[in-house]
Enzyme design. Structure first.
Site, short mmCIF file in Angstrom:
data_model
loop_
_atom_site.label_atom_id
_atom_site.label_comp_id
_atom_site.label_asym_id
_atom_site.label_seq_id
_atom_site.Cartn_x
_atom_site.Cartn_y
_atom_site.Cartn_z
N LYS A 227 0.65 -1.25 -0.15
CA LYS A 227 0.27 0.32 0.08
C LYS A 227 0.81 1.13 -0.14
O LYS A 227 1.49 1.27 1.01
CB LYS A 227 -1.36 -0.18 1.13
CG LYS A 227 -1.86 1.38 1.81
CD LYS A 227 -2.13 1.36 2.83
CE LYS A 227 -2.77 2.39 3.61
NZ LYS A 227 -3.64 2.63 4.62
N ASP A 232 -2.71 10.54 4.28
CA ASP A 232 -4.02 9.71 4.16
C ASP A 232 -4.75 11.07 4.38
O ASP A 232 -4.90 10.97 5.87
CB ASP A 232 -4.23 8.94 4.55
CG ASP A 232 -6.15 8.43 4.54
OD1 ASP A 232 -6.23 9.34 3.54
OD2 ASP A 232 -5.86 7.17 5.55
N LYS A 239 -9.82 13.32 8.56
CA LYS A 239 -9.71 13.15 9.69
C LYS A 239 -9.46 13.65 10.57
O LYS A 239 -9.14 15.31 9.74
CB LYS A 239 -7.92 12.08 9.98
CG LYS A 239 -8.13 10.70 8.57
CD LYS A 239 -6.25 9.80 8.48
CE LYS A 239 -5.89 9.18 7.48
NZ LYS A 239 -7.01 8.07 8.79
N ASP A 250 1.16 6.15 5.98
CA ASP A 250 0.18 5.46 5.29
C ASP A 250 0.78 4.53 4.83
O ASP A 250 0.18 3.92 3.66
CB ASP A 250 -1.24 6.35 4.89
CG ASP A 250 -2.23 5.27 5.43
OD1 ASP A 250 -1.51 4.01 6.10
OD2 ASP A 250 -2.80 5.24 4.14
N ASP A 309 -11.97 7.05 4.58
CA ASP A 309 -11.11 7.06 4.84
C ASP A 309 -10.39 5.30 4.43
O ASP A 309 -9.23 5.07 6.00
CB ASP A 309 -11.08 7.96 6.43
CG ASP A 309 -9.75 8.40 7.13
OD1 ASP A 309 -8.71 7.91 6.65
OD2 ASP A 309 -9.95 7.97 8.31
N GLU A 311 -9.31 3.98 2.34
CA GLU A 311 -9.22 3.94 0.64
C GLU A 311 -8.15 3.11 0.61
O GLU A 311 -7.76 2.34 -0.61
CB GLU A 311 -8.41 5.44 0.53
CG GLU A 311 -7.25 5.72 0.90
CD GLU A 311 -6.70 5.39 2.62
OE1 GLU A 311 -5.76 5.18 2.58
OE2 GLU A 311 -7.89 5.50 2.94
N ARG A 313 -7.31 -0.10 1.50
CA ARG A 313 -8.10 -1.07 0.17
C ARG A 313 -8.34 -1.21 -0.65
O ARG A 313 -8.52 -2.77 -2.21
CB ARG A 313 -8.64 -2.14 1.78
CG ARG A 313 -10.28 -1.43 1.52
CD ARG A 313 -11.44 -1.44 2.90
NE ARG A 313 -10.75 -1.24 3.98
CZ ARG A 313 -10.64 -1.24 5.52
NH1 ARG A 313 -12.41 -2.10 5.36
NH2 ARG A 313 -10.66 -0.54 6.55
#
Length: 464
Positions: A227, A232, A239, A250, A309, A311, A313
């Site tokens: 990933k 993010d 967030k 992230d 949030d 995202e 996956r």
């Protein structure tokens, strides 16, 4: 980090580090002499496990470091790491009889890491000289991989965007004779990566997908997917500030995958390595994807967006679908995916998910041996109903309303995009060490990759 480990034969003079137990301290001090005994008394050193004391050497000549161990050996594998930033600058070596020298050296080197890219003053240098029977070449390979992962995670997003991340991947593979391609911007739609494009399109920095390979065609296929969300914001489900503060990490899944790839290629393992990394920034603008949107996927499944949030996956799903088309012998994905994993197991014990019981057992054994903690969690099929959608093939988050099993349901979502590969394992890592501890300085962290390097080395040792 590799520079802090050298051969004894390459060092003209070094200070010995002597292992001592509480019970053995009086006898050792009798050997070292009155000056050492007096120094320990003044500093109240009683050889409690993991403590140390710098003392004058025999007859006042030179010096020695007394490091307290337990009767059974090191208090824990990386205990010696506590010395890496505490000793005076200089060269040291492990005295004869020091237990678990290879693990002790690894712990020392891992603790010596410092992210100095933005610092104007260099830190102090301490080196550990090791015996000829320590596999220094392999330690250097491991340390280089860990450093790569840590450096990438620690680099702030203003200097590490999607373009810079794919450039790091390209550079790594070029150094080892690998090759690949980068798909960017609107080309992602043309080549059927709609969810990667959707997550990254709101940023001023175009989304990308890197797909690189190395090794011989006939060797077992090992594919790593990471990933690569370089930052993010949470997207339209933005967030709060406290949750956004560490979001430069992230892309920790991508960083760890690259660290592992570095180890595999440097060791010239007999595998056909493929690395796939979707590189995006989950940002906010007028064209950001929204809660309630229904996205197509590379797999052909339609995905209802429950929360922007979640995202990671989504981009992983497209990347996993691509990897699965080739049916690799082993498919590994790594991602800083859920806060639920941290609630369940904390920052130091990443969960992993697989249907392959034999693979899970091998990972557990290797993780313990490498002092690289991992814990298997279940792909509990009854929870798949939590991902039901009335308007699409699947929702990407838990729709039950209870918010239970967040890490499990994320893994179950990913499992829907892997159907051809027999051995697939998903790691939900944190990629960060909150506070300093031996072997793990605070900041970006490599998790699971030392274990996986050992596993892949052993599993495919006989490959031709």
């Amino acid at each position: 980090m590799r520079d802090c480990l050298v051969r004894k034969s390459d060092v003209s003079r070094s200070t010995p580090i002597i292992a001592v137990t509480e019970a053995g301290l009086p006898e050792l001090l009798d050997e070292l002499g009155d000056a050492a005994k007096s120094w320990c008394g003044v500093n109240d050193f009683t050889a409690k496990a993991s403590t140390f004391q710098l003392v004058p050497g025999l007859s006042g000549e030179g010096a020695a470091v007394l490091f307290a161990v337990e009767e059974t050996g090191l208090p824990h594998s990386f205990a010696l790491g506590g010395l890496a930033n505490a000793l005076p600058e200089g060269d040291y070596h492990l005295a004869d009889g020091f237990p678990d020298q290879e693990q002790a050296a690894l712990g020392f080197a891992l603790s010596a890491y410092a992210f100095g890219r933005y610092l104007s003053t260099p830190g102090k240098k301490r080196r550990l000289a090791v015996d000829a029977d320590v596999d220094l070449d392999r330690l250097h390979i491991v340390l280089d991989g860990v450093q790569l992962a840590r450096d990438l995670i620690n680099t702030p997003a203003n200097d590490l965007g999607p373009e810079e991340l794919v450039a790091a991947i390209q550079s790594l593979f070029k150094d080892h004779g690998g090759s690949g391609r980068i798909i960017a911007g609107g080309d992602l739609l043309d080549e059927n990566f709609p969810m990667v494009h959707a997550v990254g399109r709101a940023s001023s920095r175009a989304p990308r997908l890197a797909d690189f390979s190395w090794g011989r065609e006939g060797d077992p296929k090992v594919t790593l997917v990471g990933k690569g969300v370089i930052f993010d914001t949470g997207g339209l489900n933005i967030k709060p500030g406290s949750s956004m503060a560490l979001m430069k990490k992230d892309m920790g899944g991508a960083a760890n995958v690259l660290g592992l790839a570095s180890m595999i290629m440097a060791a010239n393992l007999a595998v056909r390595l493929r690395v796939i990394v979707p590189c995006v920034e989950n940002s906010i603008s007028g064209n950001a994807f929204r809660p309630g949107d229904i996205l197509p996927s590379r797999k052909g499944l339609t995905v209802e967006i429950g929360n922007t949030d979640a995202e990671g996956r989504l981009v992983l799903a497209d990347a996993l679908a691509l990897a699965d088309e080739e049916t690799p012998d082993l498919l590994v994905d790594m991602a800083t995916l859920t806060g639920a994993a941290r609630v369940a197991l904390g920052p130091d014990l990443p969960p992993f998910y697989t249907h392959d019981d034999e693979l899970a057992e091998d990972i557990a054994v290797m993780a313990e041996a490498a002092n690289d903690p991992l814990w298997r969690m279940p792909l509990w099929q009854p929870y798949m109903k939590y991902l039901d959608s009335k308007v699409a093939d699947i929702n990407h988050i838990n729709t039950s309303g209870a918010g239970f099993a967040g890490s499990v349901t994320a893994a179950l979502f990913l499992s829907r995009f892997v159907e051809n590969t027999g051995s697939w394992v998903h790691f939900d890592i944190f990629g960060w060490t909150p506070i300093d501890k031996p072997g793990k300085p605070a900041g970006g962290e490599a998790q699971g990759i030392r274990c996986l390097f050992d596993l892949i080395s052993e599993r495919y040792a006989g490959a031709q």
